[in-house]
Design an enzyme around this catalytic site. Sequence first.
Site, PDB file in Angstrom:
ATOM      1  N   ARG A  15      30.290   8.056   5.449  1.00 22.25           N
ATOM      2  CA  ARG A  15      30.820   9.283   4.847  1.00 22.25           C
ATOM      3  C   ARG A  15      29.864  10.469   4.975  1.00 22.25           C
ATOM      4  O   ARG A  15      30.231  11.605   4.699  1.00 22.25           O
ATOM      5  CB  ARG A  15      31.170   9.030   3.377  1.00 22.25           C
ATOM      6  CG  ARG A  15      32.487   8.287   3.209  1.00 22.25           C
ATOM      7  CD  ARG A  15      32.716   7.854   1.768  1.00 22.25           C
ATOM      8  NE  ARG A  15      31.935   6.664   1.438  1.00 22.25           N
ATOM      9  CZ  ARG A  15      31.937   6.092   0.247  1.00 22.25           C
ATOM     10  NH1 ARG A  15      32.670   6.597  -0.742  1.00 22.25           N
ATOM     11  NH2 ARG A  15      31.212   5.011   0.025  1.00 22.25           N
ATOM     12  N   GLY A  77      27.946  -6.527   3.565  1.00 20.05           N
ATOM     13  CA  GLY A  77      27.877  -6.422   2.124  1.00 20.05           C
ATOM     14  C   GLY A  77      26.479  -6.526   1.548  1.00 20.05           C
ATOM     15  O   GLY A  77      25.516  -6.877   2.240  1.00 20.05           O
ATOM     16  N   THR A  78      26.389  -6.210   0.260  1.00 22.48           N
ATOM     17  CA  THR A  78      25.086  -6.180  -0.419  1.00 22.48           C
ATOM     18  C   THR A  78      24.472  -7.569  -0.556  1.00 22.48           C
ATOM     19  O   THR A  78      23.247  -7.721  -0.503  1.00 22.48           O
ATOM     20  CB  THR A  78      25.241  -5.548  -1.807  1.00 22.48           C
ATOM     21  OG1 THR A  78      26.334  -6.176  -2.494  1.00 22.48           O
ATOM     22  CG2 THR A  78      25.528  -4.061  -1.699  1.00 22.48           C
ATOM     23  N   ASP A 102      19.626   4.647  -1.599  1.00 25.11           N
ATOM     24  CA  ASP A 102      20.349   5.915  -1.685  1.00 25.11           C
ATOM     25  C   ASP A 102      20.513   6.382  -3.126  1.00 25.11           C
ATOM     26  O   ASP A 102      21.434   7.134  -3.442  1.00 25.11           O
ATOM     27  CB  ASP A 102      21.718   5.802  -1.011  1.00 25.11           C
ATOM     28  CG  ASP A 102      22.610   4.745  -1.651  1.00 25.11           C
ATOM     29  OD1 ASP A 102      22.170   4.081  -2.600  1.00 25.11           O
ATOM     30  OD2 ASP A 102      23.763   4.595  -1.189  1.00 25.11           O
ATOM     31  N   GLY A 137      31.681  -0.520  -9.211  1.00 23.44           N
ATOM     32  CA  GLY A 137      32.006  -1.844  -9.723  1.00 23.44           C
ATOM     33  C   GLY A 137      31.999  -1.837 -11.246  1.00 23.44           C
ATOM     34  O   GLY A 137      31.057  -1.349 -11.867  1.00 23.44           O
ATOM     35  N   GLU A 152      34.556  -5.147  -8.122  1.00 29.18           N
ATOM     36  CA  GLU A 152      34.528  -3.933  -7.317  1.00 29.18           C
ATOM     37  C   GLU A 152      35.855  -3.187  -7.420  1.00 29.18           C
ATOM     38  O   GLU A 152      36.901  -3.763  -7.713  1.00 29.18           O
ATOM     39  CB  GLU A 152      34.226  -4.267  -5.850  1.00 29.18           C
ATOM     40  CG  GLU A 152      32.862  -4.903  -5.630  1.00 29.18           C
ATOM     41  CD  GLU A 152      31.710  -3.992  -6.000  1.00 29.18           C
ATOM     42  OE1 GLU A 152      31.891  -2.754  -5.979  1.00 29.18           O
ATOM     43  OE2 GLU A 152      30.626  -4.505  -6.327  1.00 29.18           O
ATOM     44  N   ASN A 219      26.703   8.941  -1.382  1.00 31.77           N
ATOM     45  CA  ASN A 219      27.535   8.423  -0.291  1.00 31.77           C
ATOM     46  C   ASN A 219      28.074   9.516   0.615  1.00 31.77           C
ATOM     47  O   ASN A 219      28.624   9.220   1.672  1.00 31.77           O
ATOM     48  CB  ASN A 219      28.707   7.617  -0.862  1.00 31.77           C
ATOM     49  CG  ASN A 219      28.242   6.354  -1.543  1.00 31.77           C
ATOM     50  OD1 ASN A 219      27.543   5.545  -0.954  1.00 31.77           O
ATOM     51  ND2 ASN A 219      28.602   6.189  -2.810  1.00 31.77           N
ATOM     52  N   LYS A 343      -0.232  35.003  13.007  1.00 33.42           N
ATOM     53  CA  LYS A 343      -0.232  33.639  13.550  1.00 33.42           C
ATOM     54  C   LYS A 343      -1.661  33.287  13.937  1.00 33.42           C
ATOM     55  O   LYS A 343      -2.268  33.959  14.775  1.00 33.42           O
ATOM     56  CB  LYS A 343       0.700  33.549  14.766  1.00 33.42           C
ATOM     57  CG  LYS A 343       0.982  32.120  15.243  1.00 33.42           C
ATOM     58  CD  LYS A 343      -0.034  31.573  16.230  1.00 33.42           C
ATOM     59  CE  LYS A 343      -0.028  32.308  17.537  1.00 33.42           C
ATOM     60  NZ  LYS A 343      -0.978  31.667  18.517  1.00 33.42           N
ATOM     61  N   SER A 397      -2.283  53.770  14.570  1.00 33.61           N
ATOM     62  CA  SER A 397      -0.923  53.283  14.801  1.00 33.61           C
ATOM     63  C   SER A 397      -0.633  53.107  16.288  1.00 33.61           C
ATOM     64  O   SER A 397      -1.227  53.786  17.140  1.00 33.61           O
ATOM     65  CB  SER A 397       0.087  54.274  14.207  1.00 33.61           C
ATOM     66  OG  SER A 397      -0.083  54.371  12.815  1.00 33.61           O
TER      67      SER A 397
END
Length: 452
Positions: A15, A77-78, A102, A137, A152, A219, A343, A397
């Site tokens: 997603r 799956g987990t 996550d 879940g 779930e 997600n 710089k 200048s």
Amino acid sequence: MNLMVLILAAGKGTRMKSDMPKVLFKAAGRPMVDYVVDAASELGAGRINVVIGNGAELVQKHLAGKAEFSVQTQQRGTGDAVMAAADSINGFDGKVLILCGDMPLVKSETLKSFIEEAEKHPVAFMSVKVKNPFGYGRVIRGVDGSVIKIVEEKDATEDEKREDEINTGIYLCDSKELMTRLAEVDCNNAQGEYYLTDIVKKGAYAHLCKDETEFLGVNNRVQLAEASRVLWDRVAEKHMMNGVSILDPKNFYCDCTVEIDNDVTIYPNVFLEGDTTIGKGSIVYSGSRIKDSIIAENCEIKENCLITESHVGAESHIGPMAHLRPGSVLDGENKVGNFVELKKAKMGIGSKSSHLTYLGDAEIGKDVNIGCGTITCNYDGYSKYKTIIEDGVFVGSDVQLVAPVKVGKGALIAAGSTITKDVPADALGITRAKQQNMEGWVSSWKKKKGVE
């Protein structure tokens, strides 16, 4: 207690709609997984094991030296993700704390509280009641309050979906009990996956937490923005409690690695990133971005400045709309004004460049005035060269200093000059064509053109 932390970070993150591993997406300036690893480290874990899969090489490279790794070859799956670390768990005698890569908002204090209360149970997990449980879940309890199961979303009945207590995905298990229960988990469910949640069916302790905010799982990019906002709010609150005035905390974007002294004032829409330090009494106005830089005491950073990998000395004034690129060092009491770009330039105390100037690869002494439109011509298309301007020099200048070139102490460079040779101390450097005034030329030209 002998503790191993297992971080699940193998998910593809479909997603997020990106080729980059989900856990490497940045929340408030840092990859999500970094927050989880930091929390694990603060617990004093003897081992940290990260389960990787999608983009495994990128995650492993990012976390090199901070963890060991297990690889989940297929996304099943987990439960399968934890089984990917079976070799490490089987050789470990102690507690295994399972975290999600996550979930960047979980605080180490919350985890410590969970461990203290749950360590006497063979299997425990964290739950929380939420306003909108969709997608999570659900924790199903019996009439006596004990946990029956975690179901779930896709497998839940309509009655079960109405439950507002959810599983956070954080577990604390005896290593041997964890592996015993995982061996009995099957994939007979709506998604055909091995659910880690099934290990609670034989009994588990649920530690009910109070703040649902900590358990936001990211997600998609909407949730990523939500997590970032929470992290920025936490950082803003910490700094304000330490004496920093943040005029609009909801429009303040500061990494947790940034240090800010007291009596600093920050206006809205300021970004402070990386290893940045802001000294006491300084003011940063709207629209500025400062990264990996030191701003010393009593400095003024005016609107819309960009400062990266630079050092700004005390009592300096920068901007508005100035750009300090990497390697810029101001010793103090300096002025770098409108549309000035530096710089790899060093400026001594009291030196200033007020507007419309580029100073690259330059070493500038004390009390030097750089006039409007000055350019150090430091690049010939192949190599970079240095410009040295000693103390007390006045540069008029519209001057070009063609490096390598040195301007001696107290010299003056006349406006409009292109300096290609060294200028001795106390000398006037000037390169101008002789001016001619041709009287009556304009009228004569107009007559030829037929212009009145």
